[in-house]
Design an enzyme around this catalytic site. Structure first.
Site, short mmCIF file in Angstrom:
data_model
loop_
_atom_site.label_atom_id
_atom_site.label_comp_id
_atom_site.label_asym_id
_atom_site.label_seq_id
_atom_site.Cartn_x
_atom_site.Cartn_y
_atom_site.Cartn_z
CG PHE A 161 48.06 32.77 48.89
CD1 PHE A 161 46.77 32.45 48.48
CD2 PHE A 161 48.82 31.80 49.52
CE1 PHE A 161 46.25 31.19 48.71
CE2 PHE A 161 48.30 30.53 49.77
CZ PHE A 161 47.01 30.23 49.36
CG ASN A 191 47.00 29.01 38.37
OD1 ASN A 191 45.84 29.40 38.31
ND2 ASN A 191 47.45 28.24 39.36
CG HIS A 202 39.75 26.35 41.18
ND1 HIS A 202 40.47 26.19 42.33
CD2 HIS A 202 38.60 25.65 41.35
CE1 HIS A 202 39.78 25.45 43.18
NE2 HIS A 202 38.64 25.11 42.60
#
EC number: 2.7.4.6
Length: 140
Positions: free
Chosen positions: A59, A114, A117
């Site tokens: 990824f 998302n 971090h």
């Protein structure tokens, strides 16, 4: 209980949707103080360096592309057990597994997008903070 610092990034998916203030409010409401903050547009080299630990992961290229797709807000948060507290506030990496009321459950678009971090340990936090901030930029 120990006063410590942790590192946080508000990611491009969240800055694009004007969620920066709402996310910072979550940190501050939980007792974390923002002692350094700047809004930047990461370069490819910055993102590759920051996420170098993931260089061999499948990824990696998508992560770098995502992180340079728009502005981010890099921050140093300070408080009692700041690393653990921030991770609790953020929720699980995969928003589908995050608890209700966490940043990722409430704001994330996907496992990649998302919203935030956060450092995973005090040692990592120190490294990540130094990557983006000079000592004189951190004002407690």
């Amino acid at each position: 209980m120990a006063l410590e610092r942790t590192f946080s990034i508000i990611k491009p998916d969240a800055t694009r949707r004007n969620l920066t203030g709402k996310i910072i409010d979550r940190f501050e409401s939980a007792g974390l103080r923002v002692v350094a903050s700047k809004r930047i547009h990461m370069t490819k080299a910055q993102a590759e360096g920051f996420y170098a630990v993931h260089k061999e992961r499948p990824f990696f290229n998508d992560l770098v592309s995502f992180m340079i797709s728009g502005p981010v807000v890099v921050q140093v948060l300070e408080g009692e057990n700041a690393v653990a507290k921030n991770r609790e506030i953020m929720g699980a990496t995969n928003p589908a597994n995050a608890d209700a009321g966490t940043i990722r459950k409430d704001f994330a678009e996907s496992i990649e997008a998302n919203s935030v971090h956060g450092s995973d340990a005090p040692e990592t936090a120190a490294e990540e903070i130094k990557y983006f901030f000079k000592d004189e930029e951190i004002v407690g």
